[in-house]
Structure formats: structure tokens, C-alpha cells
Design an enzyme around this catalytic site. Structure first.
Site, PDB file in Angstrom:
ATOM      1  N   CYS A 174       0.890  -1.187   0.013  1.00  0.00           N
ATOM      2  CA  CYS A 174      -0.104  -0.050   0.233  1.00  0.00           C
ATOM      3  C   CYS A 174       0.762   1.185   0.092  1.00  0.00           C
ATOM      4  CB  CYS A 174      -0.880   0.020   1.112  1.00  0.00           C
ATOM      5  SG  CYS A 174      -1.724   1.699   1.624  1.00  0.00           S
ATOM      6  N   CYS A 202       0.220   3.630   2.889  1.00  0.00           N
ATOM      7  CA  CYS A 202       0.735   3.285   4.063  1.00  0.00           C
ATOM      8  C   CYS A 202       1.959   3.568   4.333  1.00  0.00           C
ATOM      9  CB  CYS A 202       0.716   1.639   4.383  1.00  0.00           C
ATOM     10  SG  CYS A 202      -1.085   0.954   4.147  1.00  0.00           S
TER      11      CYS A 202
END
Length: 428
Positions: free
Chosen positions: A45, A48
């Protein structure tokens, strides 16, 4: 490359120093006995990775403040059962665990906003205001609060239930009549009041159930709206009237739009209170994604977040009368509804979001994005190439006259001695 190294360094420091703990499947065994603020992430991600330094700052500050809340993070690709149990659908997802309850964080991804959420939710669901001074102090710190006034009652029980549901968004207090400001006049108690916009409003059963009323009233009449608060407004039945402006490069027109919207929210508050939420938004990125187009800044737009629809004025807004005419045309149905949540629009929006996500990934982390996108593409190409170039088993028989390969007997390649060639037969 420097950002990656810095993030990795912060990660090591945060874990070693105990600011942020890396959690595993054993988390369920002890989480009910402690307060936990947890980020659920996935290694692939991009968001993230961008958010990681902020998360370590949150852990460090809560530790320095002596907070009882533990901060952790969990890789959902390794601990899929936990991710499934807590219904993790997007990344990063932030949850605060408090006993048997869990609270989702849906605000801005900033250190201050997350810490404010943590302090609010980890404490009592309803905080008592025991003095006039404390009441005034709370009012000076918060733009909006809900207060239950009175003793034990059925309404108090309903208030505590609603507070448990909406504590993730705002503060809830309880008070007696004697600590209220002198400007507050009550006909009867118990009662629930919301203090906002420099005044207060009282709950009445004619407004519907208490929980729905709190959901409608939990925003100021006019404020700066971001993508997170706008997303939350999808739970309401109100339309959202927005001035979309560029705060970094303010123009005379953008100032006029903001002024008109704020003036309308004040002067016509009672008229539009049940129909419209007013505000302004800095930047058009989120609106562009919502309408799948380009909104010129500055501009006026009305959003129906329930169905992902929107309205644009057909002529330029110059005066408050023009704005009133536009808003009324939306309410009476004469304005044209654009967008919506039909099948075609949902399909188009899904492709638009996918395209925007890929573009953002390559902008923020080009090397990592190349790996994430290139790996599956490379695997597919290799499979197709292998399939197309494979030789069928029947085609592996040696041609007549070919030499024997290693491990094969030569006689298998030689013609049978008992069979004579046509030339030999002629000689006979």
C-alpha cells in the site's frame, strides 16, 4: 530513495524504543485488558508508506504525554484472520480498541487529529461538567459539544447510547442547570442541547429519535470541509452547499463565494437548517474525483452525498439573491441533477478511481509501483510465452535418419533388418 531510508530508520527507532509495537495473531488474547490504537496496513500500500512517519510520531507523542493508550501496527497480509475478524477493507485502517468495543478513525491523517481522536475516545464517553468555570473552559476549546442536562431518565440512557456511537466524531458532556451559562434558558429538564455557532439548540422529540438528531447536528452550520468530513455527510439526508476555492492563491471571486456562503448559513439558518450543510473546500482534487471531471476554482457546487450526485449553477453567482435562486432550484427539482449512483456511473467511477490510484502510486513511489505492477505483468507474459512456445509431446519423435540422442538405443533409429528396401527387392 532518501524518504525510503528515513522511513525505515524511523520504523526501527519507533519499534526499538517501544513507541509502536508490531502486532501478531496473539493480539486478541490481551487487547480487551488494555487500550490500543492500531494501524492495519499492507506492505504493497503506497498510502501506508506515506503515512508511516506520521504513525511513529503519534506513538512517540502519546508515550511522552504518559497516555495509557498503546500504539501498534499489524501487517494484514500476514495475519489475515485478524483482518477478517475486524472487517479491514482499506489501508491504512486505524482502530482504537477499548474493552470489547472498537472505534474506527475516519478523520484526517495528521498527528494532531489522530491524537485528539485518541484522547477523546479513550476517555469517558460522557464527561461531567461540574462547575461554571469548567463549562466555560470546554466551550472555549471546542466549536461544538453536546450536553445532557438533568438527572436520571430514559433520555439519559438514550443519550449515553448515542454518545457511544458518535464519540468518534465529537465530545459529549453532562451538566446540571446551575453550571449553564446565563444566556441558556430551559423550559424543562431533562434535555439534550448542542452548543455551536455561538448559540445552542435543544433536542425535541418532533426532530425524530435522539441518535438521528445528533447525527444531523454534529457539524457546525458553516466550516471548512475536507474529504473526510464530506464522506461522513453521506450518512446524512442534507445536501452540501460548497464554495470550492484555492486558499493558496485566493482571488476576489473566491473571497466573495466564501462570504456569500457564510452569510447565507447565518442569515437563512432557520430556513435551510434541515436541508443544507454549508461550507467551503480548499482545493478541487476530491470534488474532481467525485464528479469524474474538472471543477474550476473558484466555483459553487451542491452535492448529494447519499447518491453521489451534484448540481452546478447554470449562470454565474454574483449576489446572495443568485445563490438563493440556485439553492431553491435544487430543492424544487428544477435544477439538473448530474452524476448519481446508477450502474453506468458506478462502473465509470470504479475505473476512474483505479486510474487515479495507479497514477498516484507512480507519482509518490515510482520504483515500488513499477515492481508491484511489473511483477504480475511479467508473470502473465512468461506464462503466455511458455504456452505459445511449448512443443507438443507427439512432435518430439526423431525424424528418419536422425542420430540417437543420449540414452537412446541406436537400434530404435535403424530400420528393421527383416524389411528390405525396394532396391534390394529389385536386385533379388
Amino acid at each position: 530513495m532518501k524518504n525510503v531510508i528515513l522511513t525505515a530508520l524511523l520504523s526501527v527507532i519507533a519499534v526499538v524504543s517501544g513507541y509502536v509495537e508490531e502486532l501478531d495473531d496473539k493480539f486478541n488474547e490481551y487487547r480487551r485488558n488494555e487500550l490500543w490504537l492500531v494501524e492495519f496496513y499492507a506492505p504493497w500500500c503506497t498510502y501506508c508508506h506515506t503515512f508511516e512517519p506520521i504513525w511513529y510520531e503519534v506513538g512517540a507523542e502519546l508515550k511522552s504525554l504518559g497516555s495509557p493508550v498503546n500504539v501498534g501496527k499489524m501487517d494484514t497480509t500476514l495475519h489475515t484472520s485478524i483482518a477478517s475478524e475486524f472487517n479491514i477493507r482499506g489501508y491504512p485502517t486505524i482502530k482504537l480498541f477499548k474493552g470489547d468495543l472498537s472505534f474506527d478513525y475516519k478523520g484526517q491523517r495528521t498527528k494532531d487529529a489522530i491524537i485528539e481522536f485518541t484522547n477523546r475516545v479513550s476517555g469517558p464517553v460522557v464527561r461531567p461538567l461540574s462547575s461554571v468555570q469548567l463549562f466555560q473552559h470546554v466551550m472555549s476549546r471546542h466549536d461544538l459539544i453536546f450536553v445532557y442536562i438533568g438527572g436520571e431518565s430514559f433520555l439519559k440512557n438514550e443519550y449515553y447510547k448515542a454518545a457511544t456511537e458518535y464519540i468518534v466524531h465529537t465530545y459529549f458532556f453532562s451538566a446540571s442547570v446551575k453550571v449553564l451559562p446565563k444566556a441558556v434558558t430551559l423550559q424543562d429538564v431533562p434535555v439534550v442541547a448542542v452548543f455551536k455557532d455561538g448559540t445552542y439548540y435543544l433536542y425535541d422529540e418532533s426532530n425524530g429519535n435522539l441518535s438521528s438528531w445528533i447525527n444531523r447536528e454534529r457539524f457546525p452550520s458553516y466550516f471548512q470541509i475536507d474529504s473526510f468530513s464530506l464522506y461522513q455527510m453521506g450518512e446524512q439526508s442534507k445536501l452540501v452547499a460548497l464554495a470550492v476555492v484555492d486558499e493558496k492563491n485566493p482571488s476576489e471571486e473566491s473571497i466573495r463565494y466564501k462570504t456569500l456562503m457564510e452569510r447565507l448559513s447565518t442569515e437563512y439558518k432557520d430556513h435551510y437548517k434541515s436541508d443544507y450543510q454549508f461550507g467551503y473546500m480548499d482545493g478541487n482534487e476530491y470534488i474532481n474525483g467525485l464528479i469524474m471531471g474538472e471543477v474550476v476554482m473558484p466555483s459553487i457546487i451542491v452535492l448529494n452525498m447519499t447518491i453521489d450526485g451534484y448540481f452546478l449553477p447554470e449562470s454565474k453567482i454574483e449576489t446572495i439573491e443568485d445563490l438563493l435562486l440556485f439553492l431553491n432550484s435544487v430543492l424544487d427539482g428544477s435544477a439538473t441533477l448530474l452524476g448519481g449512483n446508477g450502474y453506468l456511473q458506478c462502473t465509470k467511477r470504479a475505473f476512474y478511481k483505479a486510474k487515479s490510484t495507479v497514477v498516484l502510486m507512480f507519482q509518490t513511489a515510482p520504483l515500488f509501483s513499477c515492481f508491484v505492477v511489473g511483477l504480475p505483468v511479467g508473470v502473465v507474459v512468461m506464462v503466455i510465452w511458455g504456452t505459445c512456445t511449448a512443443v507438443p509431446a507427439d512432435d518430439e519423435k526423431p525424424e528418419e535418419g536422425a542420430t540417437a540422442g543420449p540414452g537412446k538405443k541406436a537400434k530404435e533409429l535403424q530400420p528393421d533388418n527383416t524389411e528390405k528396401t525396394s532396391e534390394a527387392k529389385k536386385e533379388d
